[in-house]
Design a protein around this motif. Structure first.
Motif, PDB file in Angstrom:
ATOM      1  N   TYR A  70      15.625  -4.261   4.620  1.00  0.00           N
ATOM      2  CA  TYR A  70      13.848  -4.929   5.387  1.00  0.00           C
ATOM      3  C   TYR A  70      13.049  -4.542   6.621  1.00  0.00           C
ATOM      4  CZ  TYR A  70      14.660  -7.615   0.632  1.00  0.00           C
ATOM      5  OH  TYR A  70      14.182  -7.971  -0.726  1.00  0.00           O
ATOM      6  N   ALA A  71      13.993  -4.476   7.535  1.00  0.00           N
ATOM      7  CA  ALA A  71      13.800  -3.858   8.693  1.00  0.00           C
ATOM      8  C   ALA A  71      13.143  -2.920   8.996  1.00  0.00           C
ATOM      9  CB  ALA A  71      14.497  -4.521  10.013  1.00  0.00           C
ATOM     10  N   LEU A  72      13.621  -1.933   8.088  1.00  0.00           N
ATOM     11  CA  LEU A  72      13.674   0.146   8.305  1.00  0.00           C
ATOM     12  C   LEU A  72      12.509  -0.272   7.278  1.00  0.00           C
ATOM     13  CD1 LEU A  72      16.964   1.266   9.155  1.00  0.00           C
ATOM     14  CD2 LEU A  72      16.080   0.632  10.799  1.00  0.00           C
ATOM     15  N   LEU A  73      11.477  -0.467   6.282  1.00  0.00           N
ATOM     16  CA  LEU A  73      10.996  -0.022   5.140  1.00  0.00           C
ATOM     17  C   LEU A  73       9.990  -0.482   5.485  1.00  0.00           C
ATOM     18  CD1 LEU A  73      11.365  -2.700   2.870  1.00  0.00           C
ATOM     19  CD2 LEU A  73      12.795  -0.264   2.256  1.00  0.00           C
ATOM     20  N   THR A  74       9.136   1.269   5.669  1.00  0.00           N
ATOM     21  CA  THR A  74       8.345   1.999   5.959  1.00  0.00           C
ATOM     22  C   THR A  74       7.169   1.942   4.797  1.00  0.00           C
ATOM     23  OG1 THR A  74       8.781   3.718   6.565  1.00  0.00           O
ATOM     24  CG2 THR A  74       9.261   1.926   8.442  1.00  0.00           C
ATOM     25  N   ASN A  75       5.891   2.106   5.172  1.00  0.00           N
ATOM     26  CA  ASN A  75       4.895   2.723   4.375  1.00  0.00           C
ATOM     27  C   ASN A  75       4.790   4.302   3.660  1.00  0.00           C
ATOM     28  OD1 ASN A  75       4.066   0.099   3.449  1.00  0.00           O
ATOM     29  ND2 ASN A  75       2.650  -0.105   4.363  1.00  0.00           N
ATOM     30  N   ASP A 115       7.891   6.655   5.241  1.00  0.00           N
ATOM     31  CA  ASP A 115       8.754   7.602   5.033  1.00  0.00           C
ATOM     32  C   ASP A 115       9.482   7.869   3.900  1.00  0.00           C
ATOM     33  OD1 ASP A 115      11.196   8.560   6.004  1.00  0.00           O
ATOM     34  OD2 ASP A 115      11.491   8.273   7.954  1.00  0.00           O
ATOM     35  N   CYS A 116       9.264   8.991   3.012  1.00  0.00           N
ATOM     36  CA  CYS A 116      10.385   8.352   1.461  1.00  0.00           C
ATOM     37  C   CYS A 116      11.500   8.865   1.843  1.00  0.00           C
ATOM     38  CB  CYS A 116       9.031   9.074   0.857  1.00  0.00           C
ATOM     39  SG  CYS A 116       7.252   9.080   0.025  1.00  0.00           S
ATOM     40  N   PRO A 117      11.540   9.676   2.199  1.00  0.00           N
ATOM     41  CA  PRO A 117      13.842   9.844   2.084  1.00  0.00           C
ATOM     42  C   PRO A 117      14.152   8.687   3.110  1.00  0.00           C
ATOM     43  CG  PRO A 117      12.024  11.666   3.051  1.00  0.00           C
ATOM     44  CD  PRO A 117      11.008  10.863   3.306  1.00  0.00           C
ATOM     45  N   ARG A 118      13.025   7.704   3.996  1.00  0.00           N
ATOM     46  CA  ARG A 118      14.081   7.062   4.071  1.00  0.00           C
ATOM     47  C   ARG A 118      14.208   6.006   3.143  1.00  0.00           C
ATOM     48  NH1 ARG A 118      13.269   4.289  10.149  1.00  0.00           N
ATOM     49  NH2 ARG A 118      10.969   3.825   9.394  1.00  0.00           N
ATOM     50  N   LEU A 119      13.302   5.705   3.055  1.00  0.00           N
ATOM     51  CA  LEU A 119      13.311   5.181   1.815  1.00  0.00           C
ATOM     52  C   LEU A 119      14.298   5.099   0.682  1.00  0.00           C
ATOM     53  CD1 LEU A 119       9.556   4.143   1.350  1.00  0.00           C
ATOM     54  CD2 LEU A 119      11.366   2.450   2.028  1.00  0.00           C
ATOM     55  N   ASN A 159       0.804  -0.986   0.466  1.00  0.00           N
ATOM     56  CA  ASN A 159       0.211  -0.333   0.398  1.00  0.00           C
ATOM     57  C   ASN A 159       0.719   1.280  -0.017  1.00  0.00           C
ATOM     58  OD1 ASN A 159      -2.459  -1.442  -0.157  1.00  0.00           O
ATOM     59  ND2 ASN A 159      -1.992  -1.998   2.059  1.00  0.00           N
ATOM     60  N   SER A 160       2.046   1.443  -0.710  1.00  0.00           N
ATOM     61  CA  SER A 160       3.186   2.786  -0.083  1.00  0.00           C
ATOM     62  C   SER A 160       3.220   2.956  -1.332  1.00  0.00           C
ATOM     63  CB  SER A 160       4.387   2.132   0.000  1.00  0.00           C
ATOM     64  OG  SER A 160       5.460   3.020  -0.299  1.00  0.00           O
ATOM     65  N   THR A 161       2.257   4.412  -1.041  1.00  0.00           N
ATOM     66  CA  THR A 161       2.592   5.584  -2.254  1.00  0.00           C
ATOM     67  C   THR A 161       3.693   6.484  -1.867  1.00  0.00           C
ATOM     68  OG1 THR A 161       1.621   7.028  -0.798  1.00  0.00           O
ATOM     69  CG2 THR A 161       0.213   5.586  -1.862  1.00  0.00           C
ATOM     70  N   CYS A 162       4.598   6.053  -2.071  1.00  0.00           N
ATOM     71  CA  CYS A 162       6.091   6.782  -1.812  1.00  0.00           C
ATOM     72  C   CYS A 162       6.310   6.557  -3.427  1.00  0.00           C
ATOM     73  CB  CYS A 162       7.129   6.087  -0.511  1.00  0.00           C
ATOM     74  SG  CYS A 162       9.093   6.993  -1.026  1.00  0.00           S
ATOM     75  N   LEU A 163       7.190   7.469  -4.090  1.00  0.00           N
ATOM     76  CA  LEU A 163       7.829   7.523  -5.476  1.00  0.00           C
ATOM     77  C   LEU A 163       9.054   7.365  -5.052  1.00  0.00           C
ATOM     78  CD1 LEU A 163       5.432   9.783  -8.409  1.00  0.00           C
ATOM     79  CD2 LEU A 163       5.676   7.201  -6.953  1.00  0.00           C
ATOM     80  N   LEU A 164      10.227   6.688  -5.584  1.00  0.00           N
ATOM     81  CA  LEU A 164      11.017   7.322  -5.335  1.00  0.00           C
ATOM     82  C   LEU A 164      11.761   8.138  -6.299  1.00  0.00           C
ATOM     83  CD1 LEU A 164      12.535   3.661  -5.577  1.00  0.00           C
ATOM     84  CD2 LEU A 164      11.997   4.802  -3.482  1.00  0.00           C
ATOM     85  N   CYS A 189       9.749   2.842 -13.720  1.00  0.00           N
ATOM     86  CA  CYS A 189      10.167   1.222 -13.744  1.00  0.00           C
ATOM     87  C   CYS A 189      10.995   1.474 -12.108  1.00  0.00           C
ATOM     88  CB  CYS A 189      11.437   1.343 -15.254  1.00  0.00           C
ATOM     89  SG  CYS A 189      12.169   0.339 -15.125  1.00  0.00           S
ATOM     90  N   TYR A 190      11.315   2.898 -12.198  1.00  0.00           N
ATOM     91  CA  TYR A 190      12.245   3.091 -10.503  1.00  0.00           C
ATOM     92  C   TYR A 190      11.283   2.755  -9.463  1.00  0.00           C
ATOM     93  CZ  TYR A 190      16.314   4.349  -7.182  1.00  0.00           C
ATOM     94  OH  TYR A 190      16.703   4.400  -6.330  1.00  0.00           O
ATOM     95  N   ASN A 191      11.052   2.056  -8.805  1.00  0.00           N
ATOM     96  CA  ASN A 191      10.299   2.653  -7.587  1.00  0.00           C
ATOM     97  C   ASN A 191       9.941   1.032  -6.465  1.00  0.00           C
ATOM     98  OD1 ASN A 191       8.291  -0.278  -7.899  1.00  0.00           O
ATOM     99  ND2 ASN A 191       7.938   0.432  -9.528  1.00  0.00           N
ATOM    100  N   ILE A 192       9.805   1.507  -5.941  1.00  0.00           N
ATOM    101  CA  ILE A 192       9.780   1.029  -4.240  1.00  0.00           C
ATOM    102  C   ILE A 192       9.448  -0.973  -4.648  1.00  0.00           C
ATOM    103  CG2 ILE A 192       7.657   0.613  -3.430  1.00  0.00           C
ATOM    104  CD1 ILE A 192      11.171   0.547  -1.675  1.00  0.00           C
ATOM    105  N   MET A 193       8.117  -1.530  -5.501  1.00  0.00           N
ATOM    106  CA  MET A 193       8.136  -2.476  -5.342  1.00  0.00           C
ATOM    107  C   MET A 193       9.600  -2.784  -6.216  1.00  0.00           C
ATOM    108  SD  MET A 193       5.396  -3.184  -4.117  1.00  0.00           S
ATOM    109  CE  MET A 193       5.355  -4.837  -4.826  1.00  0.00           C
ATOM    110  N   VAL A 194      10.185  -2.575  -7.160  1.00  0.00           N
ATOM    111  CA  VAL A 194      10.922  -3.102  -8.114  1.00  0.00           C
ATOM    112  C   VAL A 194      12.028  -3.651  -7.336  1.00  0.00           C
ATOM    113  CG1 VAL A 194      12.468  -2.717  -9.820  1.00  0.00           C
ATOM    114  CG2 VAL A 194      10.572  -2.706 -10.330  1.00  0.00           C
ATOM    115  N   GLU A 195      12.719  -2.175  -6.246  1.00  0.00           N
ATOM    116  CA  GLU A 195      13.866  -3.278  -5.376  1.00  0.00           C
ATOM    117  C   GLU A 195      13.618  -3.114  -4.124  1.00  0.00           C
ATOM    118  OE1 GLU A 195      16.750  -1.086  -6.272  1.00  0.00           O
ATOM    119  OE2 GLU A 195      16.358  -0.145  -7.772  1.00  0.00           O
ATOM    120  N   ALA A 196      12.633  -3.461  -3.769  1.00  0.00           N
ATOM    121  CA  ALA A 196      12.205  -4.672  -2.466  1.00  0.00           C
ATOM    122  C   ALA A 196      11.612  -5.688  -2.820  1.00  0.00           C
ATOM    123  CB  ALA A 196      11.681  -3.263  -1.649  1.00  0.00           C
TER     124      ALA A 196
END
Length: 342
Positions: A269-274, A276-280, A3-8, A183-190
């Motif tokens: 993987y432990a620090l991934l949140t939905n 906090d975009c800067p941290r992602l 459900n993350s809406t963060c855009l890298l 293409c460059y998104n959190i689903m691809v990267e994680a």
């Protein structure tokens, strides 16, 4: 994660530094490993166990090098690609598959080489070492790593096992085009659950290999220390120093190139949140740079072969000395032809 809406938003470190690094690693690694493969195919005896392991390492390195142009393009322009584009799917699915399969094949084979080197000591028949190593364990396990037939089957099993696990993880990953058109998104990267599960298995495999090599080096160092206290190291025992150096080289490779990535992966993987975009963004970029460090090992392997294999070293030295002598001979022939007779 789903459900993350963060855009890298990749920084210059990703869009400039990573493509430049991969662009330098690609020709260096390709040339070195192609030269190594040519030397192996022409001058190295194919029945040696060490050759079988090193030949598989060369294959894995060349596969990693083949993904570097795609990775360079992905980090330079991936944020502009759509997820459905051919470039995105090639870089992410095919590139990820080849990169990770080759990486873990390399790790396991390096561990196998360390065990093969460790087993040479028992083969040399040193009575003190025979007491230090359990004979039953040697007969059942260590001795196998020095047998060419076992090495061939082991390498085939390693390739097939790692390939099946990686393909399964990619095949069952949830596609991200609906939520993330880029293409460059959190689903691809994680990835999602299947990818994370495969990552946990891969991390456990790495630490098992790492500890195996470390234990081999510790056991050998401890035994050498006992020998040096009680007896004088003679010519017969010089094999210990060579094996110790070889296992140390493998340990350094695992520590410098692969350990940082595998320490960071559980943290990632432990620090991934939905939310906090800067941290992602920071986490993804750190992961990508550590992956690049692991890939850089493929460009350094020709140097490693020189350290690990004397036959390869002699073949490489003979190749260049032969080329030099032929060059001087041609110059002498030309000089003779152009010099008038007295």
């Amino acid at each position: 994660m789903r459900n993350s809406t963060c855009l890298l938003q990749p920084s210059l470190a990703t869009t400039v530094a990573l493509p430049v690094i991969y662009s330098f690693l690609f020709p260096a690694g390709s040339f070195g490993n192609i030269l190594t493969a040519w030397i192996f195919s022409r001058q190295t005896p194919t029945k040696r166990t060490q050759y079988i392991y090193l030949a598989n390492l060369v294959t894995a390195n060349l596969l990693i090098c083949s993904t570097m142009p795609f990775l360079a393009a992905y980090f330079a322009r991936g944020y502009q690609w759509t997820y459905d584009s051919v470039a995105c799917r090639t870089a992410n699915h095919l590139g990820t598959l080849i990169m990770h399969v080759s990486m873990y094949v390399t790790i396991i084979i390096l561990c196998s080489i360390a065990l093969s080197q460790y087993a040479t000591l028992k083969k040399n028949g040193d009575t003190q070492y025979s007491q230090a190593v359990n004979d039953k364990f040697y007969r059942c396990v260590l001795k196998k790593f020095r047998q060419p037939k076992f090495a061939k089957y082991l390498c085939i099993i390693i390739w097939l096992t790692v390939l099946c696990i990686t393909v399964t993880a990619i095949a069952y990953s949830v596609q991200a085009r609906e939520e993330f058109p880029g293409c460059y998104n959190i689903m691809v990267e994680a990835g999602e659950f299947t990818t994370m599960t495969a990552a946990c298995l891969a991390t456990a495999c790495f630490f098992l290999s790492f500890l195996t090599v470390l234990l081999s080096y510790y056991s050998l160092t401890r035994h050498l220390s006992k020998i040096q206290k009680n007896t004088c190291i003679g010519e017969k025992h010089l094999i210990y120093k060579t094996v110790k150096r070889n296992i140390l080289v493998i340990q350094m490779i695992l520590t410098v190139c692969f350990l940082p990535y595998h320490i960071f992966r559980p943290i990632f993987y432990a620090l991934l949140t939905n939310n906090d975009c800067p941290r992602l963004n920071y986490l993804v970029e750190i992961k990508n740079f550590l992956t690049c460090l692991a890939a850089a090992k493929s460009s350094l392997d020709p140097v490693i072969y020189i350290l690990l294999d004397k036959t390869f070293k002699k073949s490489l030295y003979g190749l260049f000395t032969k080329s030099t002598s032929e060059h001087h001979k041609r110059k002498a022939d030309i000089f003779t032809e152009e010099t008038p007779e007295m």
